[in-house]
Design a protein around this motif. Sequence first.
Motif, PDB file in Angstrom:
ATOM      1  N   LYS A  96      26.522  69.619  10.141  1.00 11.67           N
ATOM      2  CA  LYS A  96      26.305  68.847  11.358  1.00 11.67           C
ATOM      3  C   LYS A  96      26.751  67.405  11.135  1.00 11.67           C
ATOM      4  CE  LYS A  96      22.826  67.557  14.712  1.00 11.67           C
ATOM      5  NZ  LYS A  96      21.486  67.768  15.210  1.00 11.67           N
ATOM      6  N   GLY A 134      36.339  66.581  17.780  1.00  9.77           N
ATOM      7  CA  GLY A 134      34.927  66.482  18.120  1.00  9.77           C
ATOM      8  C   GLY A 134      34.060  66.424  16.886  1.00  9.77           C
ATOM      9  N   ASP A 167      27.918  69.786  16.154  1.00 10.96           N
ATOM     10  CA  ASP A 167      26.533  69.612  16.565  1.00 10.96           C
ATOM     11  C   ASP A 167      25.636  70.655  15.926  1.00 10.96           C
ATOM     12  OD1 ASP A 167      24.569  68.272  18.342  1.00 10.96           O
ATOM     13  OD2 ASP A 167      24.436  70.297  19.194  1.00 10.96           O
ATOM     14  N   GLU A 168      26.188  71.842  15.688  1.00  9.85           N
ATOM     15  CA  GLU A 168      25.381  72.939  15.137  1.00  9.85           C
ATOM     16  C   GLU A 168      26.297  73.927  14.426  1.00  9.85           C
ATOM     17  OE1 GLU A 168      22.470  76.464  16.910  1.00  9.85           O
ATOM     18  OE2 GLU A 168      23.223  74.913  18.246  1.00  9.85           O
ATOM     19  N   VAL A 228      29.154  74.738  17.028  1.00  6.48           N
ATOM     20  CA  VAL A 228      29.100  74.087  18.331  1.00  6.48           C
ATOM     21  C   VAL A 228      29.620  72.680  18.124  1.00  6.48           C
ATOM     22  CG1 VAL A 228      27.619  73.335  20.218  1.00  6.48           C
ATOM     23  CG2 VAL A 228      27.137  75.486  19.042  1.00  6.48           C
ATOM     24  N   ASP A 230      30.624  68.922  19.713  1.00 13.38           N
ATOM     25  CA  ASP A 230      30.372  67.943  20.764  1.00 13.38           C
ATOM     26  C   ASP A 230      31.641  67.139  20.982  1.00 13.38           C
ATOM     27  OD1 ASP A 230      29.443  66.013  22.485  1.00 13.38           O
ATOM     28  OD2 ASP A 230      28.104  65.047  21.046  1.00 13.38           O
ATOM     29  N   CYS A 231      32.233  67.305  22.162  1.00 10.95           N
ATOM     30  CA  CYS A 231      33.462  66.581  22.518  1.00 10.95           C
ATOM     31  C   CYS A 231      33.125  65.621  23.652  1.00 10.95           C
ATOM     32  CB  CYS A 231      34.557  67.536  22.936  1.00 10.95           C
ATOM     33  SG  CYS A 231      34.981  68.737  21.694  1.00 10.95           S
ATOM     34  N   GLU A 232      32.620  64.454  23.289  1.00 13.53           N
ATOM     35  CA  GLU A 232      32.237  63.421  24.248  1.00 13.53           C
ATOM     36  C   GLU A 232      31.267  63.954  25.302  1.00 13.53           C
ATOM     37  OE1 GLU A 232      35.621  61.379  25.814  1.00 13.53           O
ATOM     38  OE2 GLU A 232      36.408  60.939  23.831  1.00 13.53           O
ATOM     39  N   GLY A 233      30.216  64.618  24.863  1.00 13.35           N
ATOM     40  CA  GLY A 233      29.184  65.111  25.757  1.00 13.35           C
ATOM     41  C   GLY A 233      29.384  66.538  26.234  1.00 13.35           C
ATOM     42  N   ILE A 234      30.503  67.128  25.943  1.00 11.86           N
ATOM     43  CA  ILE A 234      30.769  68.520  26.314  1.00 11.86           C
ATOM     44  C   ILE A 234      30.609  69.356  25.053  1.00 11.86           C
ATOM     45  CG2 ILE A 234      32.464  70.142  27.214  1.00 11.86           C
ATOM     46  CD1 ILE A 234      33.734  67.725  28.654  1.00 11.86           C
ATOM     47  N   PHE A 235      29.727  70.336  25.103  1.00 11.90           N
ATOM     48  CA  PHE A 235      29.445  71.163  23.939  1.00 11.90           C
ATOM     49  C   PHE A 235      30.209  72.476  24.051  1.00 11.90           C
ATOM     50  CE2 PHE A 235      25.963  68.241  24.276  1.00 11.90           C
ATOM     51  CZ  PHE A 235      25.758  67.847  22.972  1.00 11.90           C
ATOM     52  N   THR A 287      31.594  76.060  21.911  1.00 13.53           N
ATOM     53  CA  THR A 287      31.340  76.940  20.781  1.00 13.53           C
ATOM     54  C   THR A 287      32.648  77.549  20.315  1.00 13.53           C
ATOM     55  OG1 THR A 287      29.157  77.458  21.674  1.00 13.53           O
ATOM     56  CG2 THR A 287      30.019  78.929  20.002  1.00 13.53           C
TER      57      THR A 287
END
Length: 109
Positions: A41, A53, A56-57, A66, A68-73, A75
């Motif tokens: 992470k 990105g 995140d997980e 998962v 995180d691309c500027e607030g868009i998650f 998978t």
Amino acid sequence: MEFIFSLLPFALIMLLMYFMMIRPQKKAQEKTQSMLDSLKKGDAVVTIGGLHGLIDEVREADKTVVIDCEGIFLTFERRAIARVMTSATTDAVDVLGDNTPTNTDSNEM
């Protein structure tokens, strides 16, 4: 004896092919696998499609991450990660600053 000399060029070609093609490919595959196994992470990554990105997980059960691309998650499967950006690359953005001009001249017009 003549049979051995006829097989010698074939054996040399196979040996050369092993050292020029197969061995480097195995080393690259092991390096990629170790990179994918060490994902955690917060790592900055680039996917095979060029998407940048932060992880995140990491889901070990289904081998996905998962991102995180500027607030868009999003998978992705772990094998879709092309590379992990080094900390020097991600720190370079902080060194550049926020691109706001500073006034160092005391004489304004």
